[in-house]
Design a protein around this motif. Sequence first.
Motif, PDB file in Angstrom:
ATOM      1  N   SER A   1       0.135   1.508  -5.568  1.00  0.00           N
ATOM      2  CA  SER A   1      -0.131   0.660  -4.713  1.00  0.00           C
ATOM      3  C   SER A   1       0.843  -0.965  -5.682  1.00  0.00           C
ATOM      4  O   SER A   1      -0.212  -0.985  -6.668  1.00  0.00           O
TER       5      SER A   1
ATOM      6  N   TYR B   1       2.374   5.354   0.060  1.00  0.00           N
ATOM      7  CA  TYR B   1       1.141   6.203   0.830  1.00  0.00           C
ATOM      8  C   TYR B   1       2.735   7.062   0.388  1.00  0.00           C
ATOM      9  O   TYR B   1       4.069   7.339   0.282  1.00  0.00           O
TER      10      TYR B   1
ATOM     11  N   THR C   1      -5.119  -7.463  -1.825  1.00  0.00           N
ATOM     12  CA  THR C   1      -4.735  -7.612  -0.622  1.00  0.00           C
ATOM     13  C   THR C   1      -6.811  -7.733   0.098  1.00  0.00           C
ATOM     14  O   THR C   1      -7.179  -7.860  -0.743  1.00  0.00           O
TER      15      THR C   1
ATOM     16  N   CYS D   1       5.887   2.460   1.455  1.00  0.00           N
ATOM     17  CA  CYS D   1       4.959   1.484   0.929  1.00  0.00           C
ATOM     18  C   CYS D   1       4.299   1.264   2.473  1.00  0.00           C
ATOM     19  O   CYS D   1       5.428   1.046   2.975  1.00  0.00           O
TER      20      CYS D   1
ATOM     21  N   ASN E   1      -3.093  -1.802   5.550  1.00  0.00           N
ATOM     22  CA  ASN E   1      -4.023  -0.835   4.154  1.00  0.00           C
ATOM     23  C   ASN E   1      -4.452   0.365   4.977  1.00  0.00           C
ATOM     24  O   ASN E   1      -5.807   1.132   5.036  1.00  0.00           O
TER      25      ASN E   1
ATOM     26  N   ASN F   1       0.980  -1.202  -0.265  1.00  0.00           N
ATOM     27  CA  ASN F   1       0.022   0.081  -0.124  1.00  0.00           C
ATOM     28  C   ASN F   1       0.772   1.613  -0.067  1.00  0.00           C
ATOM     29  O   ASN F   1       1.370   1.473   1.241  1.00  0.00           O
TER      30      ASN F   1
ATOM     31  N   GLN G   1      -4.542   6.442   2.394  1.00  0.00           N
ATOM     32  CA  GLN G   1      -4.267   6.364   0.711  1.00  0.00           C
ATOM     33  C   GLN G   1      -2.667   7.334   0.047  1.00  0.00           C
ATOM     34  O   GLN G   1      -2.018   7.225   1.034  1.00  0.00           O
TER      35      GLN G   1
END
Length: 232
Positions: free
Chosen positions: A124, A75, A129, A81, A85, A73, A103
């Motif tokens: 991402s 960010y 996931t 990463c 999440n 994920n 996000q």
Amino acid sequence: MKVFFGVLIVLVVLTLAEGGNRKAVRAARKCKKMNKTFEGCLEKGYKSICDESDDDNEEEEVVVNHCPTDFPNVYYNGQYCCKSNMEKFYEPQGAQCDGSVIQRDSMCCAGDQYTSCPGGNCESNPAPTPDIPQCPASHPNVYYNGQHCCASNVEKVYAPQGAQCDGGVIGRDSMCCEGDQHTPCPSGNCASYQPSRSKRESEPEEAQLSKKESRKCARVEKNLMKKCDYEC
């Protein structure tokens, strides 16, 4: 005698011209009919010769850097990463670290389990996931930063909380639930309930052409190009 031959020649010329006009009208009607048939082919999914030519001229796809599968994920604007999440809660960063779903512009990673983006600027990882736990169907609307679920989709009016309890549409950062019809999120941090839809409901079926129809459409397209000045 000369006058007679002159009139005869004029009549012959007019007859030929009239015949040519009728031929041109018939040709125009035929082209119009073929064009209508070809439009039907395109609606059913026929791939035009022009489309194939465009595909050959397309630029090569740009390679995108992805986060690794164990930290999927992205960010921190693509620089890092996260394994989770979800964001870490860190009040000084406000909405970018409020414990909600992570996000690209989030600034914190839950548990600080993160790694740098291998390419310096990532997206991402597209690998699936685990789904975020959802509110129950009886109380589908998440609020209170994911900790509670409301039966209504609007806030309760409670002036001391300002815009977060002004009777507007309920959101994740809302603090009040209309009628106090709420329940705690079963997992402690939820997303709003989303009813699942079957593929038949969510994806319209595409029209399919048989091999025979495809061959017919190809002939129509070639005739349009040859006889009707059809161009890509």
